[in-house]
Design a protein around this motif. Structure first.
Motif, PDB file in Angstrom:
ATOM      1  N   TYR A 148       0.820  -1.215   0.000  1.00 55.86           N
ATOM      2  CA  TYR A 148       0.000   0.000   0.000  1.00 55.86           C
ATOM      3  C   TYR A 148       0.858   1.271   0.000  1.00 55.86           C
ATOM      4  CZ  TYR A 148      -3.046  -3.664   1.835  1.00 55.86           C
ATOM      5  OH  TYR A 148      -3.700  -4.854   2.042  1.00 55.86           O
ATOM      6  N   LYS A 277      -5.064   3.644   1.486  1.00 59.14           N
ATOM      7  CA  LYS A 277      -5.216   3.643   0.037  1.00 59.14           C
ATOM      8  C   LYS A 277      -6.161   4.779  -0.323  1.00 59.14           C
ATOM      9  CE  LYS A 277      -6.679  -0.604  -0.638  1.00 59.14           C
ATOM     10  NZ  LYS A 277      -7.070  -1.821  -1.402  1.00 59.14           N
ATOM     11  N   THR A 280      -7.715   5.571  -7.102  1.00 55.70           N
ATOM     12  CA  THR A 280      -8.699   4.731  -7.772  1.00 55.70           C
ATOM     13  C   THR A 280      -8.529   4.860  -9.280  1.00 55.70           C
ATOM     14  OG1 THR A 280     -11.059   4.323  -8.101  1.00 55.70           O
ATOM     15  CG2 THR A 280     -10.397   6.607  -7.682  1.00 55.70           C
ATOM     16  N   THR A 282     -11.121   4.562 -11.150  1.00 53.05           N
ATOM     17  CA  THR A 282     -12.397   5.127 -11.561  1.00 53.05           C
ATOM     18  C   THR A 282     -12.329   6.645 -11.446  1.00 53.05           C
ATOM     19  OG1 THR A 282     -13.547   3.174 -10.712  1.00 53.05           O
ATOM     20  CG2 THR A 282     -14.885   5.137 -11.166  1.00 53.05           C
ATOM     21  N   ARG A 325      -4.292  -1.950 -17.212  1.00 47.34           N
ATOM     22  CA  ARG A 325      -5.060  -1.025 -16.375  1.00 47.34           C
ATOM     23  C   ARG A 325      -4.146   0.159 -16.071  1.00 47.34           C
ATOM     24  NH1 ARG A 325      -7.905  -3.940 -11.448  1.00 47.34           N
ATOM     25  NH2 ARG A 325      -9.153  -2.035 -11.609  1.00 47.34           N
ATOM     26  N   ASP A 374       1.371  -9.852  -4.256  1.00 46.85           N
ATOM     27  CA  ASP A 374       0.825  -8.488  -4.253  1.00 46.85           C
ATOM     28  C   ASP A 374       1.247  -7.709  -5.496  1.00 46.85           C
ATOM     29  OD1 ASP A 374      -0.457  -8.705  -1.748  1.00 46.85           O
ATOM     30  OD2 ASP A 374       1.420  -8.281  -0.698  1.00 46.85           O
ATOM     31  N   ASN A 377      -1.164  -8.190  -8.366  1.00 45.32           N
ATOM     32  CA  ASN A 377      -2.589  -7.966  -8.115  1.00 45.32           C
ATOM     33  C   ASN A 377      -2.888  -6.476  -8.092  1.00 45.32           C
ATOM     34  OD1 ASN A 377      -5.269  -8.038  -7.325  1.00 45.32           O
ATOM     35  ND2 ASN A 377      -4.781  -8.444  -5.165  1.00 45.32           N
ATOM     36  N   PRO A 378      -3.348  -5.911  -9.191  1.00 42.03           N
ATOM     37  CA  PRO A 378      -3.603  -4.475  -9.232  1.00 42.03           C
ATOM     38  C   PRO A 378      -4.675  -4.015  -8.257  1.00 42.03           C
ATOM     39  CG  PRO A 378      -4.530  -5.564 -11.169  1.00 42.03           C
ATOM     40  CD  PRO A 378      -3.679  -6.573 -10.469  1.00 42.03           C
ATOM     41  N   ASN A 379      -5.634  -4.867  -7.953  1.00 39.23           N
ATOM     42  CA  ASN A 379      -6.727  -4.479  -7.059  1.00 39.23           C
ATOM     43  C   ASN A 379      -6.248  -4.171  -5.643  1.00 39.23           C
ATOM     44  OD1 ASN A 379      -8.663  -4.787  -9.099  1.00 39.23           O
ATOM     45  ND2 ASN A 379      -8.861  -6.990  -8.681  1.00 39.23           N
ATOM     46  N   GLY A 380      -5.094  -4.707  -5.282  1.00 35.69           N
ATOM     47  CA  GLY A 380      -4.587  -4.473  -3.932  1.00 35.69           C
ATOM     48  C   GLY A 380      -4.020  -3.068  -3.742  1.00 35.69           C
ATOM     49  N   TRP A 381      -3.834  -2.328  -4.849  1.00 38.27           N
ATOM     50  CA  TRP A 381      -3.183  -1.017  -4.779  1.00 38.27           C
ATOM     51  C   TRP A 381      -4.131   0.155  -5.020  1.00 38.27           C
ATOM     52  CZ3 TRP A 381       1.806  -1.096  -3.157  1.00 38.27           C
ATOM     53  CH2 TRP A 381       2.454  -2.339  -3.196  1.00 38.27           C
ATOM     54  N   VAL A 382      -5.364  -0.155  -5.328  1.00 36.41           N
ATOM     55  CA  VAL A 382      -6.336   0.913  -5.596  1.00 36.41           C
ATOM     56  C   VAL A 382      -7.625   0.625  -4.842  1.00 36.41           C
ATOM     57  CG1 VAL A 382      -5.418   1.493  -7.876  1.00 36.41           C
ATOM     58  CG2 VAL A 382      -7.167  -0.290  -7.666  1.00 36.41           C
TER      59      VAL A 382
END
Length: 383
Positions: A148, A277, A280, A282, A325, A374, A377-382
């Protein structure tokens, strides 16, 4: 409200502690023998700073209580540390309502009195037409590997070094443009992993002799440094901003002994058990994000490119790691060697495309080290 200082009074200096200490030292060298009891800042927003090189850092309320109890005689407000006159006026009025009727609030011209002749350039109004502080990412190497990490350092695929030669070139360019720097902030990664940190410090001091130099570090490598580097840190009055993480448990006293032995200025943030975090993929409302952003004045520079904060550089590491991404941040950099001071500061004052990836809220998560899983895994950073 007063501007002439009575040297026999017990004073509390209000403003960023590292800046207050610098001004105190300059005043003492100029022959003004003031008695500074403590430094003071709004600890509601900077609760982690509690001591600077052995001197206490009080909250506003603590300073008010001390004044009302006759433990101090006056407050000295470092007016140059406030972003605008409105904020300064509001603070002065607020202290007055709380019963503090003896405030020293010297304007910039006050520092041009005879006993400040040797630091006149520090507060020269003409030089402050273009005024900021700058963060230099001296290396993206780090010995901590925090999951993070808001700089996305563990995601970097290659080592990047901000060389001494390039730092000299970039700071010289800012100086040529009459850019006044309140502070040069060296961070990473871990700055003590830079292959020539003494050269970096010397370059900063050569080009900006009166500017505060601060190093942001996790403190784990301090005791391994050479005597020559430690002496340089003390001699050049470099300020170490040390954040404690779990691996530093039980080692703080030894580190403090080393710093004190070499007369190095420092402050220690309490142990950091939580990370946040806030980025995003988005897109968000840019204006709303900027309104809540704590780093909108944290000017960042690396290899001749300047940005409003560190995120555009961090986003490069994310984009290189997760090619499907991406953050759109290319328009969030400006080349300082191809633009004028007017263009650079207009650029820094304007919200950028990168701002839309910053949430107006944060998600707090427990601190831990980053694993290989980690990094994939992009989801772990946003968020």
């Amino acid at each position: 409200m007063k501007s002439g200082i009575n040297c026999s009074e017990r004073i509390v200096m209000v403003g960023p502690p590292y800046e207050s200490q610098r001004i105190e030292n300059l005043m003492l060298r100029a022959g003004c023998q003031i008695d500074v009891v403590a430094y003071c800042e709004d600890t509601r927003s900077h609760h982690m700073i509690h001591e600077l090189s052995g001197k206490k850092v009080w909250s506003y309320q603590k300073a008010i209580d001390a004044y009302l109890n006759n433990e101090i005689d006056a407050l000295f407000i470092d007016s140059l540390s406030f972003a605008d006159d409105v904020k300064l006026d509001n603070l002065v009025e607020w202290f007055g309502r709380k019963g503090v009727d003896k405030l020293y609030v010297p304007p910039a011209v006050e520092f041009k009195k005879p006993y400040f002749d040797d630091i006149d350039i520090l507060f020269n109004l003409e030089r402050q037409k273009y005024r900021t502080h700058v963060q230099l990412m001296v290396t993206n190497q780090c010995n901590m590997g925090c999951m993070y990490c808001s700089h996305y350092i563990p995601l970097a695929k290659t080592v990047e070094i901000y060389t001494v030669e390039q730092i000299k070139k970039d700071l010289s360019r800012l100086s040529e443009l009459s850019v006044y720097l309140d502070e040069i902030h060296l961070f990473g990664g871990e700055p003590f992993l830079h292959p020539d940190l003494p050269g970096v410090i010397s370059a900063c001091r050569e080009i900006y002799p009166n500017t505060q130099i601060r190093i942001c570090s996790n403190g784990m490598l301090i005791e391994r440094q050479t005597k020559e580097l430690l002496e340089l840190l003390g001699r050049e009055r470099v300020l170490l901003a040390i954040t404690q993480y779990k691996p530093m448990e039980g080692r703080t006293d030894e580190m403090i002994d080393t710093l004190n032995c070499h007369h190095i200025r420092f402050f220690i943030n309490p142990e950091s058990n939580m990370f946040y975090k806030k980025f995003t993929l988005t897109p968000q409302d840019i204006e709303k994000a900027v309104m809540c952003c704590p780093e909108k004045f944290a000017t960042h520079m690396f290899n001749g490119m300047i940005s409003r904060c560190h995120f555009p550089t961090a986003a490069r590491y994310f984009n290189e790691r997760f090619t499907d991404r991406k953050f759109d941040v290319e328009s969030s950099f400006m080349d300082i060697h191809k633009n004028t001071a007017e263009e650079i500061f207009a650029f820094l004052r304007t919200p950028k495309e990168s701002c839309k990836y910053c949430m107006d809220k944060t998600e707090w998560v427990p601190w831990r080290r980053c694993t290989e899983a980690d990094k994939n895994n992009p989801n772990g950073w946003v968020i």
